[in-house]
Design a protein around this motif. Structure first.
Motif, PDB file in Angstrom:
ATOM      1  N   THR A 325      -3.571  11.029   2.634  1.00 59.99           N
ATOM      2  CA  THR A 325      -4.532  10.256   1.843  1.00 59.99           C
ATOM      3  C   THR A 325      -3.811   9.203   1.020  1.00 59.99           C
ATOM      4  OG1 THR A 325      -6.017  12.159   1.702  1.00 59.99           O
ATOM      5  CG2 THR A 325      -6.349  10.385   0.104  1.00 59.99           C
ATOM      6  N   ILE A 326      -2.687   9.597   0.412  1.00 59.37           N
ATOM      7  CA  ILE A 326      -1.890   8.651  -0.384  1.00 59.37           C
ATOM      8  C   ILE A 326      -1.373   7.526   0.502  1.00 59.37           C
ATOM      9  CG2 ILE A 326       0.208   8.399  -1.757  1.00 59.37           C
ATOM     10  CD1 ILE A 326      -0.194  11.310  -2.657  1.00 59.37           C
ATOM     11  N   LEU A 327      -0.895   7.885   1.697  1.00 60.08           N
ATOM     12  CA  LEU A 327      -0.352   6.869   2.608  1.00 60.08           C
ATOM     13  C   LEU A 327      -1.434   5.872   3.022  1.00 60.08           C
ATOM     14  CD1 LEU A 327       2.361   6.260   4.134  1.00 60.08           C
ATOM     15  CD2 LEU A 327       1.286   7.339   6.109  1.00 60.08           C
ATOM     16  N   ILE A 328      -2.626   6.369   3.323  1.00 62.32           N
ATOM     17  CA  ILE A 328      -3.729   5.480   3.723  1.00 62.32           C
ATOM     18  C   ILE A 328      -4.123   4.568   2.566  1.00 62.32           C
ATOM     19  CG2 ILE A 328      -6.165   5.429   4.380  1.00 62.32           C
ATOM     20  CD1 ILE A 328      -5.622   8.033   5.967  1.00 62.32           C
ATOM     21  N   LEU A 329      -4.174   5.118   1.349  1.00 62.22           N
ATOM     22  CA  LEU A 329      -4.495   4.296   0.178  1.00 62.22           C
ATOM     23  C   LEU A 329      -3.448   3.205  -0.029  1.00 62.22           C
ATOM     24  CD1 LEU A 329      -5.726   6.998  -2.367  1.00 62.22           C
ATOM     25  CD2 LEU A 329      -7.111   5.300  -1.152  1.00 62.22           C
ATOM     26  N   MET A 330      -2.183   3.517   0.240  1.00 60.11           N
ATOM     27  CA  MET A 330      -1.129   2.505   0.138  1.00 60.11           C
ATOM     28  C   MET A 330      -1.391   1.357   1.102  1.00 60.11           C
ATOM     29  SD  MET A 330       2.371   4.740   0.010  1.00 60.11           S
ATOM     30  CE  MET A 330       2.820   5.779  -1.368  1.00 60.11           C
ATOM     31  N   GLN A 331      -1.725   1.688   2.342  1.00 55.86           N
ATOM     32  CA  GLN A 331      -1.953   0.647   3.335  1.00 55.86           C
ATOM     33  C   GLN A 331      -3.189  -0.173   3.005  1.00 55.86           C
ATOM     34  OE1 GLN A 331       1.260   1.468   4.211  1.00 55.86           O
ATOM     35  NE2 GLN A 331       0.531   0.098   5.798  1.00 55.86           N
ATOM     36  N   LEU A 371      11.074   6.513   5.457  1.00 53.93           N
ATOM     37  CA  LEU A 371      11.251   5.166   4.916  1.00 53.93           C
ATOM     38  C   LEU A 371      11.415   4.130   6.024  1.00 53.93           C
ATOM     39  CD1 LEU A 371      13.555   5.907   1.839  1.00 53.93           C
ATOM     40  CD2 LEU A 371      11.135   5.281   1.837  1.00 53.93           C
ATOM     41  N   ILE A 372      12.068   4.504   7.114  1.00 49.24           N
ATOM     42  CA  ILE A 372      12.178   3.597   8.264  1.00 49.24           C
ATOM     43  C   ILE A 372      10.792   3.340   8.855  1.00 49.24           C
ATOM     44  CG2 ILE A 372      13.101   3.315  10.592  1.00 49.24           C
ATOM     45  CD1 ILE A 372      15.237   3.029   8.489  1.00 49.24           C
ATOM     46  N   TRP A 373      10.055   4.404   9.088  1.00 47.89           N
ATOM     47  CA  TRP A 373       8.699   4.312   9.638  1.00 47.89           C
ATOM     48  C   TRP A 373       7.782   3.518   8.705  1.00 47.89           C
ATOM     49  CZ3 TRP A 373       4.632   7.916   7.804  1.00 47.89           C
ATOM     50  CH2 TRP A 373       3.432   7.794   8.507  1.00 47.89           C
ATOM     51  N   LEU A 424      -5.710  -1.866  14.572  1.00 51.82           N
ATOM     52  CA  LEU A 424      -5.627  -0.843  15.612  1.00 51.82           C
ATOM     53  C   LEU A 424      -4.165  -0.441  15.850  1.00 51.82           C
ATOM     54  CD1 LEU A 424      -6.785   0.863  17.937  1.00 51.82           C
ATOM     55  CD2 LEU A 424      -6.626  -1.186  19.391  1.00 51.82           C
ATOM     56  N   THR A 425      -3.280  -1.434  15.931  1.00 55.36           N
ATOM     57  CA  THR A 425      -1.857  -1.145  16.102  1.00 55.36           C
ATOM     58  C   THR A 425      -1.323  -0.338  14.928  1.00 55.36           C
ATOM     59  OG1 THR A 425      -1.618  -3.264  17.266  1.00 55.36           O
ATOM     60  CG2 THR A 425       0.400  -2.162  16.573  1.00 55.36           C
ATOM     61  N   LEU A 426      -1.723  -0.718  13.717  1.00 55.23           N
ATOM     62  CA  LEU A 426      -1.288   0.005  12.512  1.00 55.23           C
ATOM     63  C   LEU A 426      -1.714   1.469  12.580  1.00 55.23           C
ATOM     64  CD1 LEU A 426      -0.081  -0.175   9.612  1.00 55.23           C
ATOM     65  CD2 LEU A 426      -2.384  -0.724   8.818  1.00 55.23           C
ATOM     66  N   ILE A 427      -2.941   1.714  12.982  1.00 60.76           N
ATOM     67  CA  ILE A 427      -3.441   3.090  13.077  1.00 60.76           C
ATOM     68  C   ILE A 427      -2.659   3.882  14.128  1.00 60.76           C
ATOM     69  CG2 ILE A 427      -5.438   4.495  13.717  1.00 60.76           C
ATOM     70  CD1 ILE A 427      -7.208   2.264  12.542  1.00 60.76           C
ATOM     71  N   ILE A 428      -2.382   3.241  15.260  1.00 61.88           N
ATOM     72  CA  ILE A 428      -1.622   3.916  16.326  1.00 61.88           C
ATOM     73  C   ILE A 428      -0.238   4.330  15.824  1.00 61.88           C
ATOM     74  CG2 ILE A 428      -0.513   3.576  18.576  1.00 61.88           C
ATOM     75  CD1 ILE A 428      -2.914   1.810  19.340  1.00 61.88           C
ATOM     76  N   ILE A 429       0.448   3.423  15.109  1.00 59.68           N
ATOM     77  CA  ILE A 429       1.791   3.733  14.609  1.00 59.68           C
ATOM     78  C   ILE A 429       1.732   4.817  13.533  1.00 59.68           C
ATOM     79  CG2 ILE A 429       3.875   2.770  13.561  1.00 59.68           C
ATOM     80  CD1 ILE A 429       3.262   1.720  16.344  1.00 59.68           C
ATOM     81  N   MET A 430       0.661   4.835  12.742  1.00 52.50           N
ATOM     82  CA  MET A 430       0.521   5.881  11.730  1.00 52.50           C
ATOM     83  C   MET A 430       0.294   7.239  12.383  1.00 52.50           C
ATOM     84  SD  MET A 430      -1.766   3.967   8.779  1.00 52.50           S
ATOM     85  CE  MET A 430      -1.769   5.385   7.680  1.00 52.50           C
ATOM     86  N   VAL A 431      -0.508   7.280  13.442  1.00 56.96           N
ATOM     87  CA  VAL A 431      -0.825   8.547  14.105  1.00 56.96           C
ATOM     88  C   VAL A 431       0.358   9.043  14.927  1.00 56.96           C
ATOM     89  CG1 VAL A 431      -2.339   9.658  15.795  1.00 56.96           C
ATOM     90  CG2 VAL A 431      -3.295   8.044  14.138  1.00 56.96           C
TER      91      VAL A 431
END
Length: 446
Positions: A325-331, A371-373, A424-431
């Motif tokens: 949840t924190i990561l999604i809020l950051m993005q 941190l790399i990701w 869409l690309t951002l979501i794919i890399i997050m998943v």
């Protein structure tokens, strides 16, 4: 005053000053200097001094002027013309072929430059007139050029990732390798988008006329060899680095030297071109140096206040939010800020808060990998920031370079599907984080 309130005043003051339109490094450095002197008196002067020494001792920083120089040499000596001519001949006969060739051109430009602006300039001046002349839909192609040009800050040698590496204290080489597969994935999604749209409605990207398609095979092969020259330069530069024969800095020097030598052999390195390349390289390099100095000083003050620990406690303990949840809020915050700020401003504003927090989150991976990701995720949001209104830089650059009949309204409409594809690309890399982490692990043996 409580240290948390001091941090809040610093952060708010920086945001307000940035809205005045002042230079990013000046605003951040000013806030850091005032806070340091107010908190620690004359002893606060040690903070910018220490930051300067830290930056000057960071050896990989030498790659920055090398790659910027290489990009400007390629742009100013018109090597990109050969590339586009190759794609024009080989992909022109299929529906949407010139748009597909433009995306591939942007990938190669990105691999030689590391900046979004250079790719946009090449696409708008070389590819756009050719496609419009052949009846391509102006809304579709202006969006493709803007999206493709933004690959310059994701595909290595990305200058934005150099900036992130310095602030996050992560290896540049691993960050560059982490950007390869996500960059190719995004380019592939753009190509699929063009194929589907032009397949459903061929009038959006008609094939070349029969007269233009009848190019002798000898000319096709000649264009292929000329157009692949930048690939040879890139391979000669990155090959020794990947296989461990040269350091990152040495590889950047190899790339800069080879591109300069090729330009001289072709007779395109005139005195005027040399002056333009060296002036632009110095300007860009100095700009990033100033931003890094200001960001390091600001981050040092924040660390001294313990503001990072307070933010960490707020999210993880007081609010009880989950790591994802924190990561999604950051993005989401990055996407909102990207409508008003450029990539460097976004990074230096949130770096003191977000980067240490990412390392603390339980994301199922080592802190270094996280941190790399996260550097790749941040860079993708920067790409979106470049083309989102009201202050997307690429929108106004495209309008300045496009023909008069391509209006600003057309350009705004053109980026709607492109932004959707980037998200869409951002979501794919997050998943699936391994898309970004697989290559660094393979090369560095982790």
């Amino acid at each position: 005053m409580d240290y948390n309130y001091i941090a809040l005043v610093m952060f708010g003051g920086m945001v307000i000053l940035l809205l005045t339109g002042q230079r990013v490094f000046a605003v951040i450095g000013f806030v850091a200097a005032v806070a340091a002197l107010a908190l620690w008196g004359t002893g606060g002067s040690a903070i910018p001094f220490t930051s300067t020494i830290k930056l000057m001792n960071w050896y990989p920083m030498l790659t920055l002027p090398m790659f910027v120089w290489m990009g400007y040499v390629m742009s100013e000596t018109r090597m990109a013309d050969d590339l586009y001519r190759m794609f024009h001949v080989w992909f022109g006969p299929i529906p949407g072929g010139l748009a597909i060739g433009t995306i591939l051109l942007m990938v190669l430009i990105s691999a030689m430059n590391g900046l979004s602006v250079a790719g946009l300039a090449i696409g708008a001046t070389i590819a756009l007139p050719e496609m419009l002349k052949r009846g391509y839909d102006k809304v579709m192609v202006t969006g493709i050029i803007q999206g493709g040009s933004s690959l310059g800050i994701l595909v290595p040698p990305s200058v934005v990732l150099v900036l992130y590496a310095m602030i996050a204290r992560q290896p540049v080489g691993q960050l560059w390798l982490a950007g390869v597969l996500p960059g190719l994935l995004m380019a592939g999604i753009f190509i699929v988008y063009v194929v589907i749209r032009c397949g459903l409605k061929p009038s959006l990207g008609p094939p070349l006329a029969k007269a233009e398609r009848n190019v002798p095979w000898a000319d096709k092969i000649r264009l292929l060899s000329a157009g692949l020259l930048p690939l040879v330069i890139f391979a000669a530069m990155m090959g020794p680095f990947i296989y461990g024969y040269a350091s990152l800095v040495e590889s950047s020097v190899i790339g800069a030297a080879i591109s300069t030598l090729v330009a001289m052999v072709r007779g395109r390195m005139s005195a005027r071109v040399f002056e333009v390349c060296i002036t632009n390289t110095l300007g860009v390099s100095c700009m990033f140096m100033w931003i890094l100095l200001a960001a390091l000083a600001f981050g040092a003050v924040f660390d001294g206040l313990g503001a990072v620990k307070a933010i960490e406690d707020l999210f993880l303990q007081d609010l009880g939010l989950s790591p994802w949840t924190i990561l999604i809020l950051m993005q989401v915050s990055f996407l909102i800020m990207g409508m008003f700020l450029d990539d460097t401003a976004m990074l230096v504003i949130v770096a003191p808060l977000y980067i240490p927090l990412v390392a603390k989150l339980d994301l199922g991976m080592a802190p270094g990998d996280a941190l790399i990701w996260y550097g790749v995720l941040y860079t993708i949001t920067c790409q979106i920031a470049y083309i989102t209104p009201p202050f997307g830089y690429n929108l106004f650059l495209m309008r300045a370079m496009a023909p008069d009949h391509v209006t600003l309204a057309d350009i705004y409409r053109s980026i709607v599907p492109i932004v959707a594809l980037m998200i869409l690309t951002l979501i794919i890399i997050m998943v699936w984080p391994d898309i970004a982490l697989w290559l660094p692990h393979q090369v560095y043996g982790q």
